[in-house]
Design a protein around this motif. Structure first.
Motif, mmCIF file in Angstrom:
data_model
loop_
_atom_site.group_PDB
_atom_site.id
_atom_site.type_symbol
_atom_site.label_atom_id
_atom_site.label_comp_id
_atom_site.label_asym_id
_atom_site.label_seq_id
_atom_site.Cartn_x
_atom_site.Cartn_y
_atom_site.Cartn_z
ATOM 1 N N UNK A 227 0.863 -1.217 0.110
ATOM 2 C CA UNK A 227 0.013 0.001 0.074
ATOM 3 C C UNK A 227 0.949 1.216 -0.121
ATOM 4 N N UNK A 228 1.968 1.261 0.781
ATOM 5 C CA UNK A 228 2.776 2.515 0.760
ATOM 6 C C UNK A 228 3.500 2.719 -0.384
ATOM 7 N N UNK A 229 3.901 1.648 -0.901
ATOM 8 C CA UNK A 229 4.396 1.791 -2.464
ATOM 9 C C UNK A 229 3.691 2.473 -3.523
ATOM 10 N N UNK A 230 2.324 2.106 -3.316
ATOM 11 C CA UNK A 230 1.223 2.473 -4.302
ATOM 12 C C UNK A 230 0.981 3.943 -3.983
ATOM 13 N N UNK A 231 1.018 4.333 -2.677
ATOM 14 C CA UNK A 231 0.666 5.898 -2.310
ATOM 15 C C UNK A 231 1.842 6.654 -2.849
ATOM 16 N N UNK A 232 2.996 5.958 -2.663
ATOM 17 C CA UNK A 232 4.552 6.856 -3.124
ATOM 18 C C UNK A 232 4.238 6.954 -4.564
ATOM 19 N N UNK A 233 3.676 6.233 -5.390
ATOM 20 C CA UNK A 233 3.890 6.077 -6.715
ATOM 21 C C UNK A 233 2.643 6.782 -7.416
ATOM 22 N N UNK A 234 1.755 7.282 -6.480
ATOM 23 C CA UNK A 234 0.551 8.124 -7.068
ATOM 24 C C UNK A 234 -0.431 7.126 -7.431
ATOM 25 N N UNK A 235 -0.797 6.212 -7.152
ATOM 26 C CA UNK A 235 -1.781 5.095 -7.519
ATOM 27 C C UNK A 235 -2.475 4.758 -6.383
ATOM 28 N N UNK A 236 -2.675 5.101 -5.285
ATOM 29 C CA UNK A 236 -3.567 4.930 -4.137
ATOM 30 C C UNK A 236 -3.454 6.123 -3.290
ATOM 31 N N UNK A 237 -4.515 6.290 -2.480
ATOM 32 C CA UNK A 237 -4.675 7.451 -1.716
ATOM 33 C C UNK A 237 -5.497 7.181 -0.538
ATOM 34 N N UNK A 238 -5.545 7.554 0.850
ATOM 35 C CA UNK A 238 -6.489 7.606 1.721
ATOM 36 C C UNK A 238 -7.802 8.026 1.521
ATOM 37 N N UNK A 239 -8.787 7.494 2.159
ATOM 38 C CA UNK A 239 -10.265 7.802 1.950
ATOM 39 C C UNK A 239 -10.495 9.380 2.056
ATOM 40 N N UNK A 240 -11.397 9.955 1.478
ATOM 41 C CA UNK A 240 -11.419 11.370 1.466
ATOM 42 C C UNK A 240 -12.445 11.669 2.630
ATOM 43 N N UNK A 241 -13.031 10.736 3.214
ATOM 44 C CA UNK A 241 -14.032 10.711 4.337
ATOM 45 C C UNK A 241 -13.866 10.188 5.650
#
Length: 472
Positions: free
Chosen positions: A126-140
């Motif tokens: 998950x951390x790798x995907x966030x770092x690469x711009x393909x994942x994000x924490x929920x907006x709510x």
């Protein structure tokens, strides 16, 4: 003939060359242990067991990984309905799956990881995907983390779909998503859920999303690139599509081939508990020997639909008995002392069929043709031709996992030691009966036969001697 498989990603049959010479890495999706195994689960495991056996037969060293999804929304719901801890329910049904696999002779995988044992690997992905711009924490602020499907241009390529034609991912409330199709990598803990079903993470306490689990486990055991990813056709979307997207977005080459087995229907209709047209492995095993059930479930091409009808197991039993009767008769002729050893062979036509995307129906046609030739040779007293047919039948049935002389199948149940002891005792009775028949003492011959019948042993006489099997 070159080994070739159908690749779902390219929608074509392609030549198969493993990433590492002489070695094949295979991952296929195992059970989500929320209930008893259904026939589709077992057919899928059997299809990839056939693949594994053929790869091994042709000389490859095969590493097989089959996962267990032991944490999931459905597991939590079912456990709550039953009033038991989710982990106890998951373990109970995991054992039910293992029992079904074992009964049908499905080889144990090299590794069988559980999702709950790989949370750190999931966090890292998950951390790798966030770092690469393909994942994000929920907006709510729910604690969910989502994969951003529009950030990955290849999303939809496994199932050949346009992203705008896809339905919303139903795994979480869409209010926290940038796009309704974004899917959950991590699910934040919610009030009322079991405390034991939560793990701490950089994004808050929660549990992994279903698709993430497989990606994390396969890369741990097979690396970021491996040869074959398999599973049922029903898993292509969204599960495998999402697996491939998140793994490739993380920079992993992932699977070289995607292989999917077909579904099982009931008299041409989709099986459904609501209309009562279902049958499960346990029910099948009550109707027929395990060898017969394995033969039935494995007789169709793995990519085709397998249609169950009330007479299906009877037909499979007849096919198995033809193979078994010849094998035992040939064994009695070639190795009368039941002390035998042999080097099995396999016809070129059988090899060609199996190399051609595991064409099991064509391979079985070669097997039955060889059995017919063997029976003709038995009738003619041609021992050399009987031996040729016997060795070929042994080689083909061993490759398919249906050798009727194998200890697991020979009498249907019991340990090898128990079966061996039973075989010695019955053989002694058959020898006594053969002497009685030679002396034309028909009363004694009938007495021995009746005694064996009372013990559940069926005797079949032929020109080459007598064979036996256990009644069901």
């Amino acid at each position: 003939m070159t080994l070739r498989f159908y690749d779902s990603a390219t929608a074509a049959v392609r030549d198969f060359t493993p990433l590492r010479e002489g070695r094949v890495s295979l991952y296929y999706c195992g059970a989500t242990v929320q209930g008893e195994p259904h026939i589709g689960h077992v057919r899928s495991a059997l299809a990839f067991d056939q693949l594994t056996r053929w790869l091994q037969t042709t000389g490859y060293e095969v590493t097989v990984v089959r996962n267990v999804t032991d944490i999931d929304d459905k597991i939590l719901v079912k456990a709550a309905e039953n009033g038991e801890p989710w982990w106890a329910l998951a373990y109970r049904f995991e054992q039910a799956f293992e029992d079904a696999y074992d009964a049908l002779g499905i080889l144990k995988p090299t590794y069988e990881p559980r999702a709950t044992g790989h949370i750190p690997e999931m966090h890292a992905l998950i951390a790798r995907l966030i770092e690469r711009g393909h994942a994000y924490p929920a907006l709510d602020d729910s604690g969910d983390v989502y994969f951003d499907v529009r950030s990955w241009a290849k999303y939809g390529s496994l199932t050949h779909q346009n992203i705008d034609d896809m339905q919303a991912a139903p795994d979480a409330d869409p209010r926290g998503k940038r796009d309704p199709r974004d899917f959950a990598l991590w699910k934040g803990y919610k009030d009322g859920e079991p405390e034991t079903a939560r793990w701490e993470s950089p994004w808050g306490a929660g549990r992994p999303g279903w698709h993430l689990e497989c990606s994390a486990m396969v890369t741990k055991y097979l690396g970021t690139e491996f040869d074959i990813h398999g599973g049922g056709l029903d898993l292509r979307f969204p599960h495998h599509e999402n697996e491939m997207a998140q793994s490739q977005a993380a920079g992993h080459g992932f699977a070289s081939f995607w292989m999917h087995n077909g579904m099982v229907t009931y008299e041409g209709e989709k099986m459904s508990k609501s209309i009562g047209n279902t049958i499960n492995p346990r029910e099948m095993l009550e109707l027929a020997r395990p060898l017969v059930v394995r033969y039935y479930l494995g007789q169709a091409h793995y990519r085709s639909v397998l249609d169950y009808r009330p007479g299906s197991l009877t037909e499979a039993a007849a096919a198995v008995e033809r193979i078994e009767t010849f094998a035992k008769a040939a064994l009695g002729l070639l190795f009368p002392g039941n002390d035998f050893g042999y080097i099995a062979t396999r016809p070129d036509a059988f090899h060609a069929a199996m190399d051609d995307d595991l064409n099991i129906p064509a391979a079985l046609a070669v097997l039955h043709e060889t059995v017919r030739a063997g029976n003709t040779a038995l009738a003619a007293g041609d021992a050399e031709a009987v031996q040729d047919a016997f060795l070929a039948v042994m080689g083909m049935t061993e490759a398919l996992g249906i050798n009727p002389l194998d200890a697991q199948w020979r009498q249907g149940s019991g340990s090898a030691a128990e079966l061996g002891a039973l075989d010695v005792l019955v053989a002694a009775q058959l020898e006594a009966r053969a002497r009685a028949r030679a002396e034309k003492n028909w009363a004694e011959s009938d007495r021995i036969r009746d005694l064996l019948a009372e013990a559940g042993v069926e005797v079949a006489d032929s020109a080459t001697g007598s064979t036996w099997s256990l009644k069901r």
